[in-house]
Motif scaffolding. Structure first.
Motif, PDB file in Angstrom:
ATOM      1  N   MET A   1       0.957  -3.729  -9.067  1.00  0.00           N
ATOM      2  CA  MET A   1       1.198  -3.143  -7.754  1.00  0.00           C
ATOM      3  C   MET A   1      -0.108  -2.753  -7.071  1.00  0.00           C
ATOM      4  O   MET A   1      -0.276  -2.930  -5.860  1.00  0.00           O
ATOM      5  CB  MET A   1       2.111  -1.910  -7.881  1.00  0.00           C
ATOM      6  N   ARG A   2      -1.057  -2.234  -7.846  1.00  0.00           N
ATOM      7  CA  ARG A   2      -2.361  -1.860  -7.282  1.00  0.00           C
ATOM      8  C   ARG A   2      -3.098  -3.087  -6.747  1.00  0.00           C
ATOM      9  O   ARG A   2      -3.683  -3.044  -5.648  1.00  0.00           O
ATOM     10  CB  ARG A   2      -3.227  -1.163  -8.345  1.00  0.00           C
ATOM     11  N   LEU A   3      -3.055  -4.189  -7.482  1.00  0.00           N
ATOM     12  CA  LEU A   3      -3.709  -5.417  -7.034  1.00  0.00           C
ATOM     13  C   LEU A   3      -3.049  -5.963  -5.760  1.00  0.00           C
ATOM     14  O   LEU A   3      -3.740  -6.437  -4.848  1.00  0.00           O
ATOM     15  CB  LEU A   3      -3.657  -6.471  -8.138  1.00  0.00           C
TER      16      LEU A   3
ATOM     17  N   THR B   1       0.830  -1.213   0.000  1.00  0.00           N
ATOM     18  CA  THR B   1       0.000   0.000   0.000  1.00  0.00           C
ATOM     19  C   THR B   1       0.855   1.248   0.000  1.00  0.00           C
ATOM     20  O   THR B   1       0.588   2.204  -0.745  1.00  0.00           O
ATOM     21  CB  THR B   1      -0.922  -0.003   1.234  1.00  0.00           C
ATOM     22  N   MET B   2       1.912   1.242   0.805  1.00  0.00           N
ATOM     23  CA  MET B   2       2.784   2.409   0.840  1.00  0.00           C
ATOM     24  C   MET B   2       3.619   2.528  -0.426  1.00  0.00           C
ATOM     25  O   MET B   2       3.978   3.633  -0.835  1.00  0.00           O
ATOM     26  CB  MET B   2       3.680   2.338   2.073  1.00  0.00           C
TER      27      MET B   2
ATOM     28  N   PRO C   1      -4.930   4.925   3.064  1.00  0.00           N
ATOM     29  CA  PRO C   1      -3.959   4.988   4.171  1.00  0.00           C
ATOM     30  C   PRO C   1      -4.514   5.684   5.420  1.00  0.00           C
ATOM     31  O   PRO C   1      -4.235   5.250   6.538  1.00  0.00           O
ATOM     32  CB  PRO C   1      -2.792   5.791   3.573  1.00  0.00           C
ATOM     33  N   ALA C   2      -5.328   6.750   5.214  1.00  0.00           N
ATOM     34  CA  ALA C   2      -5.908   7.454   6.368  1.00  0.00           C
ATOM     35  C   ALA C   2      -6.871   6.538   7.131  1.00  0.00           C
ATOM     36  O   ALA C   2      -6.909   6.547   8.372  1.00  0.00           O
ATOM     37  CB  ALA C   2      -6.622   8.716   5.903  1.00  0.00           C
ATOM     38  N   LYS C   3      -7.639   5.745   6.407  1.00  0.00           N
ATOM     39  CA  LYS C   3      -8.558   4.802   7.065  1.00  0.00           C
ATOM     40  C   LYS C   3      -7.778   3.728   7.832  1.00  0.00           C
ATOM     41  O   LYS C   3      -8.172   3.352   8.950  1.00  0.00           O
ATOM     42  CB  LYS C   3      -9.465   4.136   6.019  1.00  0.00           C
ATOM     43  N   MET C   4      -6.695   3.252   7.251  1.00  0.00           N
ATOM     44  CA  MET C   4      -5.899   2.242   7.941  1.00  0.00           C
ATOM     45  C   MET C   4      -5.262   2.815   9.208  1.00  0.00           C
ATOM     46  O   MET C   4      -5.213   2.147  10.251  1.00  0.00           O
ATOM     47  CB  MET C   4      -4.817   1.701   6.999  1.00  0.00           C
TER      48      MET C   4
ATOM     49  N   MET D   1      -4.340  -4.547   1.805  1.00  0.00           N
ATOM     50  CA  MET D   1      -5.292  -3.754   2.589  1.00  0.00           C
ATOM     51  C   MET D   1      -6.467  -4.611   3.058  1.00  0.00           C
ATOM     52  O   MET D   1      -6.877  -4.539   4.219  1.00  0.00           O
ATOM     53  CB  MET D   1      -5.805  -2.582   1.746  1.00  0.00           C
ATOM     54  N   LYS D   2      -7.002  -5.434   2.170  1.00  0.00           N
ATOM     55  CA  LYS D   2      -8.155  -6.265   2.532  1.00  0.00           C
ATOM     56  C   LYS D   2      -7.790  -7.322   3.571  1.00  0.00           C
ATOM     57  O   LYS D   2      -8.549  -7.550   4.522  1.00  0.00           O
ATOM     58  CB  LYS D   2      -8.733  -6.929   1.272  1.00  0.00           C
ATOM     59  N   ASP D   3      -6.643  -7.956   3.392  1.00  0.00           N
ATOM     60  CA  ASP D   3      -6.217  -8.971   4.361  1.00  0.00           C
ATOM     61  C   ASP D   3      -5.978  -8.352   5.740  1.00  0.00           C
ATOM     62  O   ASP D   3      -6.385  -8.916   6.770  1.00  0.00           O
ATOM     63  CB  ASP D   3      -4.935  -9.657   3.879  1.00  0.00           C
TER      64      ASP D   3
END
Length: 531
Positions: free
Chosen positions: A361-363, A318-319, A453-456, A369-371
């Motif tokens: 990379m997006r996938l 993600t980062m 990222p803000a939600k995480m 993020m989902k995991d």
């Protein structure tokens, strides 16, 4: 043994290490002094690989041995014939950070730094360009060491050997205490670091002045390649000093594919090098309009993924995706607007390249993020279940008059239990909703720039609050039921352990996410004029 017996027998079919080259590897000073005193000719004899003892000592990072042998090796031997030993020693002294030896050799023959020896693969100036850690701009120190660095007064050391009186002074009780203190506080390490920075800066200044005396053809064979290496490795100090004294290098230096310095900085994602553009004023727009041999402009190159060694430094997929978006958006912001519509030789615009090259990379970022959100939401849901049930089974029991009032309603520990339980329950509920928002997001490219990222960050922070509050509620319930000081210390210790473990495990991720999302950014837009 006689002095002659100490010399190795070299036949036509075999050669051997000399005693001094063997000692140079292990760093035994006492034996080295005895050997040199017995037969000084050992200083001149190379070992199996053709390297004289001082070079062997440098390559094996034996600093004291290297200084001792260098002070005794005849200068004529180093520069005899084609100067192979001097060139190899100078190159290795820079690579292994023994800059006092490199400076001394440079003062003897300045062109040594810019000359390629036919038997040596690299050039000293390229080695210096490839080592940004030698210079202050790549020095990442903590607050305490940064303060020590600013307070320490240093001067360039000489190559003189330590006297016996100095050694005896260091072996006294006070000397040992001062040595241990400076090592424990980090002063010794910071002092050596600052000395190395001074030596590297002085060496760079001298090389830059020598470059100014070279012709264009001679310069293009060595200096241009060194500048390209400096960009690849992010050596800002080297680039600034070389270009300040030779400004034409900024415009003339290109790779074989036609890539300029700042195009290469984008390709290798060197944000410190790219930030130098902000200090060039209006000249930056001319540099940003350059293209390589394939029609790729600066935004096209920002659309291609970076080298793997740059991605390996980023914490999570993600980062990585966020970092790539920050690069693309920043280059898009400073480049001429028309560059967004231009196509390269493959008839692709920058945004088309970015989406095509970053889809994998997006996938990967979406899966991560989902995991992560799924795992954390399960923990948060479990906390909600426990804390919700705990409020109806209060510690100490309730009365039997029909109202069910707790017996310890007015106790301070019981009030702490109620408040902590409520905070834990509501924080866990909120974090579940935040993680649910992550699971149901659309996962477009732009979502990875700030929204996800803000939600995480908020989800992980709320989860930590709920865990800490749950442990506090449990501890206060124990204090309510069991009275006595004997239970306090072990309960607090055991309750703090899971919370601290959560912080240790998740701190690096949270820190990097917060800095990357809410920090000052990876580019220095306030860069002052430096040319």
């Amino acid at each position: 043994m006689t002095p002659e017996q100490m010399l190795p027998k070299v036949t036509q079919n075999a050669s051997y290490h000399t005693p001094l080259t063997v000692v140079a590897v292990c760093g035994n000073m006492e034996i080295a002094e005895a050997l040199v005193a017995k037969n000084p000719k050992l200083l001149d004899l190379p070992g199996i690989n053709g390297q004289i003892p001082v070079v062997v000592a440098v390559e094996n990072k034996q600093m004291e041995m290297a200084q001792y042998l260098y002070n005794r090796t005849p200068v004529q031997l180093l520069f005899d014939e084609d100067g192979y030993h001097a060139s190899l020693l100078f190159l290795n002294a820079m690579y292994y950070e023994m800059l006092d030896i490199a400076l001394d050799l440079f003062h003897m023959y300045r062109r040594l730094a810019l000359t390629k020896h036919e038997k040596i693969e690299s050039i000293p100036i390229i080695v210096l360009a490839s080592k940004p850690e030698l210079f202050p701009s790549c020095c990442n120190l903590g607050p305490l060491k940064r303060f020590i660095y600013s307070c320490i007064q240093t001067k360039l050391p000489t190559l003189s050997e330590p006297s016996r009186s100095n050694e005896d002074r260091q072996n006294t009780l006070m000397g040992k205490l001062l040595k241990c203190l400076s090592k424990w506080t980090g002063i010794d390490e910071v002092y050596r670091l600052k000395v190395m920075h001074l030596q590297a800066t002085k060496l760079l200044l001298g090389i830059s002045e020598e470059v100014s005396t070279m012709g264009l053809k001679e310069r293009s064979e060595t200096v241009d390649e060194a500048l390209l290496f400096a960009v690849r490795y992010g050596n800002v100090d080297f680039l600034v000093e070389m270009i300040k004294n030779n400004s034409e290098l900024l415009w003339s230096t290109r790779t074989s594919a036609g890539t300029t310095l700042f195009l290469l900085a984008v390709e290798f994602r060197q944000e410190k090098v790219f930030s130098l553009l902000y200090g060039l004023g209006a000249a930056k727009y001319l540099l940003l309009a350059d293209k390589d041999n394939y029609g790729n402009g600066v935004i096209h190159l920002a659309g291609y993924p970076p080298p793997n060694f740059k991605l390996d430094k980023v914490y999570s997929p993600t980062m990585q995706m966020q970092h790539e978006l920050q690069w693309f958006k920043e280059v898009e912001r400073v480049a001429p607007k028309i560059e967004m519509e231009r196509v390269n030789t493959d008839e692709l615009t920058p945004i088309e390249i970015f989406r095509k090259e970053h889809e994998a990379m997006r996938l990967a970022a979406e899966k991560w993020m989902k995991d992560t959100a799924m795992s954390c939401s399960l923990v948060a849901a479990l906390i909600v279940t426990v804390t919700f049930a705990a409020i109806f089974t209060v510690p100490g029991g309730t009365d039997d008059n029909g109202r069910g009032r707790p017996f310890h309603l007015h106790d301070r520990q019981f009030v702490v239990f109620i408040v902590s339980d409520l905070v834990s329950c509501f924080s866990a509920c909120t974090s579940v909703l935040v993680f649910l928002g992550i699971l149901t997001a659309r996962y477009s490219f732009d979502d990875f720039l700030f929204s996800l990222p803000a939600k995480m960050i908020s989800g992980l922070s709320l989860l930590f609050v709920s865990i800490a509050a749950m442990l506090m509620a449990f501890s206060s319930a124990v204090f309510t039921i069991f009275e006595g000081p004997w239970i306090i210390a072990p309960t607090i210790f055991l309750a703090c352990f899971p919370a601290l473990l959560f912080v240790v495990i998740q701190y690096a991720l949270l820190k990097e996410l917060i800095l990357s999302t809410f920090g000052k950014g990876i580019f220095d837009r306030n860069m002052k004029s430096w040319l």
